[in-house]
Design an enzyme around this catalytic site. Sequence first.
Site, short mmCIF file in Angstrom:
data_model
loop_
_atom_site.label_atom_id
_atom_site.label_comp_id
_atom_site.label_asym_id
_atom_site.label_seq_id
_atom_site.Cartn_x
_atom_site.Cartn_y
_atom_site.Cartn_z
N GLY A 55 0.91 -0.94 -0.14
CA GLY A 55 -0.10 0.28 -0.01
C GLY A 55 0.82 1.53 0.03
N ASP A 117 -4.09 2.35 11.18
CA ASP A 117 -5.85 2.05 11.69
C ASP A 117 -5.19 1.43 12.99
OD1 ASP A 117 -8.63 1.88 11.54
OD2 ASP A 117 -8.52 0.27 10.75
N SER A 118 -5.63 0.45 13.20
CA SER A 118 -5.87 -1.15 14.65
C SER A 118 -4.39 -0.77 15.03
CB SER A 118 -6.59 -2.31 14.34
OG SER A 118 -4.87 -2.65 13.44
N ASP A 173 -5.66 -0.23 -1.93
CA ASP A 173 -6.90 -0.79 -2.80
C ASP A 173 -7.62 -1.37 -2.35
OD1 ASP A 173 -4.65 -3.32 -1.38
OD2 ASP A 173 -6.52 -4.50 -2.56
N ARG A 179 -5.30 1.15 -6.93
CA ARG A 179 -3.56 1.48 -6.59
C ARG A 179 -3.69 2.85 -7.13
NH1 ARG A 179 -2.20 -1.77 -2.74
NH2 ARG A 179 -2.59 -4.12 -3.03
#
Length: 190
Positions: A55, A117-118, A173, A179
């Site tokens: 990513g 994120d987490s 994505d 992407r």
Amino acid sequence: MKETVTRSNPAAAPASDSVEVIYTAEAIAARVDELAKEIASARLEPLLVIAVLKGSFVFAADLIRALNRAGLEPEVDFITLSSYRKNRISQGSVDILRDVEMDVAGRNVLLIDDVLDSGRTLAFAKDLISARGARSIKTCVLLAKATRRAVNVEADFRAFDCPETFVVGYGMDVAHRFRELPYVGRLTDD
Ligand code: IMP
Ligand code: MG
């Protein structure tokens, strides 16, 4: 701003084909330049940048060139991590799909990821590089989501604080799509 992304293979398309722009290419470019100056003023040289794939590849490509403009000469390596996600939610396990090539022992490392994120992916990468004897580890993300972290980790540098929504584009994505978009956007249902 809303753009409809037209696909040549409609059979492969999910229900939603609309992406609403959150950060334009211009806004990202301006912020990446600022971020590179912040990183340069942290005096991390000699610096080894490790981009967490897939990513972060577009962000990392832009950021290392911005670092060059800010006067840094980083070495660059990559690690491919997979954080298993179901319904776009982190499920907790992180796997190494492809490891770094370089010896990180004694190095000042800047980890680059797309989204915090987490926190599991970044925490995993930090722990791994730390266990291998890096001298220092800093982290940099394009987007820090406003999510409650599952683990206690924050990024040292971040381009944007981002709402708790699933984003695509600029390297990111959903099911291997989007992407290539030059901006960051969120999927909409129409
Ligand atoms: P975490 O481990 O939950 O912090 O998730 C981080 C990883 O999940 C990132 O490296 C991304 O690859 C992926 N991810 C999290 N949120 C998004 C999103 O909104 N769009 C695309 N990828 C995401
Ligand atoms: Mg990632």
